[in-house]
Design an enzyme around this catalytic site. Structure first.
Site, PDB file in Angstrom:
ATOM      1  N   GLY A  87       0.840  -1.204   0.000  1.00 16.58           N
ATOM      2  CA  GLY A  87       0.000   0.000   0.000  1.00 16.58           C
ATOM      3  C   GLY A  87       0.868   1.245   0.000  1.00 16.58           C
ATOM      4  N   GLY A  89       2.736   3.666   1.362  1.00 15.90           N
ATOM      5  CA  GLY A  89       3.358   3.901   2.662  1.00 15.90           C
ATOM      6  C   GLY A  89       3.986   5.282   2.765  1.00 15.90           C
ATOM      7  NE  ARG A  90       8.540   5.503  -0.978  1.00 18.73           N
ATOM      8  CZ  ARG A  90       9.681   5.339  -1.564  1.00 18.73           C
ATOM      9  NH1 ARG A  90      10.646   6.155  -1.344  1.00 18.73           N
ATOM     10  NH2 ARG A  90       9.873   4.345  -2.399  1.00 18.73           N
ATOM     11  CE  LYS A 110       8.115   7.526  -4.646  1.00 17.03           C
ATOM     12  NZ  LYS A 110       8.638   6.984  -5.902  1.00 17.03           N
ATOM     13  N   GLY A 123       7.406   7.396   5.997  1.00 19.83           N
ATOM     14  CA  GLY A 123       6.477   8.038   5.067  1.00 19.83           C
ATOM     15  C   GLY A 123       7.090   9.199   4.309  1.00 19.83           C
ATOM     16  CG  ASP A 249       5.142  -3.545  -5.049  1.00 20.62           C
ATOM     17  OD1 ASP A 249       5.680  -4.619  -5.358  1.00 20.62           O
ATOM     18  OD2 ASP A 249       5.749  -2.640  -4.447  1.00 20.62           O
ATOM     19  CG  ASN A 250       7.562  -0.940  -7.578  1.00 21.82           C
ATOM     20  OD1 ASN A 250       6.764  -0.289  -6.908  1.00 21.82           O
ATOM     21  ND2 ASN A 250       8.722  -1.346  -7.112  1.00 21.82           N
TER      22      ASN A 250
END
Ligand code: AMP
Ligand code: MG
Length: 495
Positions: A87, A89-90, A110, A123, A249-250
């Site tokens: 998810g 996160g940052r 970001k 984060g 996830d990328n």
């Protein structure tokens, strides 16, 4: 600037898709750069430019009026291992800008502070990775490669703890979608088919409108994702680009390059090149990228299979047949792009011969560790017959006999072409860049910014990369490979 009109269709998908959260304010945000050209493309009015409070908005200290920020949920296969809980996160999703022509632009900060998905992370983002992503993503756009983009970058006035304390930064990223293969995996891992379908419908409506009315649209959707990804990776390969962390996830569902972490363009060609410090096994090495693309798409197929048909066996067969098309799509895109790079017109009778010619060039580049970009730069300026530039080209290969004989073969092949010498060169120069964001140049930008708060080099490199295909006077240092002491061996995520 209060009026950047943001809507948020993602919010309507339901609470299982995200966690609402707000950026955590920073102490002294300062604008480094605002991307006016991109703002224009997005249909923002010029009133939105250069407002004195831009830094407040692009740091998240202040929110646009209609903004309902959230962090998206997703999973991911990281270096082959499934991790259900990732998810944003940052990163924080701010919403979408809808252009009257129908295009939508998702906006995200970001490095704007902790979210429900931050786990042990802070984060935040260090300034270095913000500058790297700004430069590389914008360069990719100018190189005509689908990519997320950078709308703004700010410094935060705060430090983040990495190997040492370093200045923090925040990037405003724009994408046609922030949905990843990992977002589908997130719902598949809990067997939540209803949410997978909702997610697919959301992506089709926003990013795959052409297939909205076809039969079995989920299968068509999957086909299109596969096609876009194959083409994207072919383009990376044609520029010597290494993504570095092609975890699921990328990988964007919209076929854009996303999540610029330890990415890099190669200088000397080595097909096994890896830069990322964390990629010990070389999983994401240059030459593995096409097959990793297929591996990731296979993970996507596993999540979508139930949507293809009620008959499971049939659904699996359908998924397999689409996955089988990946290799052909990749090969076609690769061959077409490489022919353009070599000045060869497509001709089915020459397919095998052309492939051999191209592959033998890569082989010599690999053996001689020739500079990737300069190889094609000089090639696009060579004549049909011997000219003085031959020397410079051949010097990249230590004047080996192999390159001499390759050049003769290439020239022999050009005799089948009908274009004039000049026209062929001009065509080749539209696809073979003079300037790429070389690693040592980015490193110099980061050092000046982090160590001396000096952004002169950042702005200069950015400006050169705005026109990557044109030779620019006085800018030779931006086309040259690094000196031995400048070589960057490893890149880092910056997390
Ligand atoms: P990446 O592969 O760098 O895109 O990140 C993998 C995961 O780690 C994502 O879920 C990120 O949101 C998360 N992450 C990376 N850096 C940080 C950070 N500094 N704080 C919190 N989460 C992070
Ligand atoms: Mg990521």
């Amino acid at each position: 600037m209060k009026y950047i009109p943001l809507s948020n269709r993602f919010l309507e998908l339901g609470r299982q898709f995200y966690n609402k959260c707000r950026p955590v304010p920073v102490s002294a945000p300062t604008l480094i750069k605002y991307n006016e050209n991109l703002a224009t493309t997005m249909g923002l009015s010029s009133d939105d430019f250069y407002s004195s409070d831009a830094a407040l908005f692009f740091s998240g200290n202040q929110l646009f009026d209609s903004c309902e920020p959230l962090a998206m949920a997703y999973s991911g296969s990281q270096f082959g291992q499934f991790n259900p809980q990732l998810g944003d996160g940052r990163a924080i999703y701010l919403g979408e800008v809808n252009h009257p022509d129908g295009d939508c632009y998702d906006m995200q900060l970001k490095g704007s502070g902790r979210t429900a998905y931050s786990r042990n992370g802070d984060g935040r983002s260090a300034l270095g990775p913000v500058l790297r992503e700004y430069l590389v993503s914008e360069a990719m756009f100018k190189l005509n490669v689908p990519t997320t983009r950078a709308l703004a970058a700010v410094t935060t006035g705060e430090e983040v703890a990495r190997e040492s304390l370093t200045p923090g930064g925040i990037l405003t990223r724009i994408a046609s979608s922030f949905i990843r293969v990992g977002t589908f995996q997130y719902f598949a891992s809990s067997g939540d088919l209803k949410s997978i379908k909702k997610l697919a419908d959301y992506v089709i409506e926003r990013n795959y409108q052409a297939i909205q009315d076809v039969d079995n649209q989920y299968l068509e959707f999957f086909k299109s994702v596969v096609e876009r990804q194959a083409k994207l990776i072919a383009q990376w390969m044609q520029l010597g680009f290494i993504h570095g962390v092609m975890n699921t996830d990328n990988m964007s569902i919209a076929g854009e390059t996303i999540d610029y972490g330890p990415c890099a363009f190669m200088d000397e060609f080595d097909r096994n090149q890896v830069y990322s410090f964390i990629d010990r096994g070389g999983r994401y090495a240059y030459s593995n990228q096409p097959s990793i693309g297929l591996w990731n798409l296979t993970r996507l197929a596993e999540t979508l299979v139930p949507l293809f048909s009620d008959d499971t066996d049939k659904a699996v067969e359908l998924a397999k047949s689409v996955l089988q098309s990946y290799e052909g799509s990749y090969d076609n895109a690769w061959l077409a792009g490489m022919r353009d790079k070599l000045g060869l017109t497509p001709d089915a009778d020459n397919n095998e011969e052309d492939k051999r010619l191209i592959e033998s060039l890569f082989e010599i580049m690999h053996v001689k560790r020739a500079d990737f970009t300069l190889t094609f730069f000089y090639l696009s300026r060579l004549d049909m017959k011997y000219s003085s530039l031959d020397k410079k080209f051949k010097a990249l290969f230590d004047n080996s006999e192999s390159i001499e004989s390759w050049l003769s073969k290439w020239r022999e092949r050009l005799t089948k072409e009908s274009l004039t010498n000049e026209q062929r060169q001009l065509n080749m120069q539209t696809v073979n860049p003079v300037y790429i964001p070389r690693n040592h140049l980015i490193e110099a930008v980061i050092r000046a910014a982090e160590d001396n708060n000096d952004f002169t080099l950042f702005h200069e490199l950015h400006s050169v990369l705005e026109n990557p295909f044109s030779l620019q006077e006085g800018m030779d240092k931006y086309m040259l490979p690094p000196e031995p002491e400048e070589v960057v061996e490893n890149t880092f995520c910056g997390t």
